[in-house]
Design an enzyme around this catalytic site. Sequence first.
Site, PDB file in Angstrom:
ATOM      1  N   SER A   1       0.790  -1.237   0.000  1.00 63.25           N
ATOM      2  CA  SER A   1       0.000   0.000   0.000  1.00 63.25           C
ATOM      3  C   SER A   1       0.818   1.281   0.000  1.00 63.25           C
ATOM      4  CB  SER A   1      -0.970   0.005   1.182  1.00 63.25           C
ATOM      5  OG  SER A   1      -2.050  -0.876   0.928  1.00 63.25           O
TER       6      SER A   1
ATOM      7  N   LYS B   1       0.034   3.466  -2.913  1.00 68.02           N
ATOM      8  CA  LYS B   1      -1.082   4.407  -2.926  1.00 68.02           C
ATOM      9  C   LYS B   1      -0.606   5.851  -3.084  1.00 68.02           C
ATOM     10  CE  LYS B   1      -4.559   1.732  -0.368  1.00 68.02           C
ATOM     11  NZ  LYS B   1      -3.861   0.466  -0.081  1.00 68.02           N
TER      12      LYS B   1
ATOM     13  N   SER C   1      -6.300   3.206   4.187  1.00 71.18           N
ATOM     14  CA  SER C   1      -5.584   2.354   3.233  1.00 71.18           C
ATOM     15  C   SER C   1      -6.505   1.350   2.552  1.00 71.18           C
ATOM     16  CB  SER C   1      -4.441   1.616   3.946  1.00 71.18           C
ATOM     17  OG  SER C   1      -3.422   1.271   3.036  1.00 71.18           O
TER      18      SER C   1
ATOM     19  N   ARG D   1       4.941  -2.380  13.099  1.00 73.26           N
ATOM     20  CA  ARG D   1       5.738  -1.469  12.268  1.00 73.26           C
ATOM     21  C   ARG D   1       5.733  -0.055  12.853  1.00 73.26           C
ATOM     22  NH1 ARG D   1       1.444  -1.950   7.238  1.00 73.26           N
ATOM     23  NH2 ARG D   1      -0.241  -0.845   8.301  1.00 73.26           N
TER      24      ARG D   1
END
Length: 272
Positions: free
Chosen positions: A68, A71, A116, A254
């Site tokens: 993602s 994006k 997302s 993360r």
Amino acid sequence: MRYFAGLVFLVLVLAACSSNSVKEEKDLEKFITAEKMTGVFGLFDNAQGSFILSDRKRFRDSAYLPASTFKVVNALIGLETGKVKDDSTVIPWDGITRRVPEWNQDLSMYRAFRVSSVPWFQELARRIGKDTMQRWLDTLGYGRKKGRAVIHQIDSFWLDNSIKMTPDEQLGLMKKLYFDQLPFQRRTGEIVSRMMLMEDNSNYRLSYKTGWGIAENGDSIGWIIGWVEENKHPYFFVLQLRSSDAQVDMPAARLKVLKGILKELGFMEGKK
């Protein structure tokens, strides 16, 4: 001229990585291993022209699906080609119920970016079209370090391991976006940068895009790319993570790793 400037920066990035302006700090890997993962963190101090890397080789050579994080580019191209007018443009929900509740509704571009939404940006990619998307990827040199990024399936090429990005490519993209060095109108870059701003307070501004996908062997791949600003000074970062442990909560891990490293380096207190 902006595209030329971007190419010049990429050359400088690659050159800098072999110079004394790179400081390798292996100790930063403790934040990654604590979450049962492997990976690399990279930070570029724009004012000093210097890098801090947890692993120099991984930063240059490890390449994975962008997931993602794509994006960012998808949004830039969508805006530039007029497939979306601005970040308030809504793409209606297709009525298919998916695992993320926030995706199951009509979404504006701003909201789709923030949650997302994969199906929202898949539809945007279909509206852009394969030929137009390929021309833009070629113009940007997206994923070129590991060979030309060739689109096979317009609505999944950033998810299916058919194109890959290295951490240094991701970091270079962030710097060029911030400084309007990409071949897009200024307005286009400003809209995307605004969507990336996730935290804004008196000490710092933190802008980023996350990514999460699956490698060919089934490992979980995580990304966070962006910049942190303190006292109006930007520092650009990339975090790439990999785990074979199905129990790892990649979305939570993360961000925990990123903030742990940034705090270790003295960020997020307004003292930089």
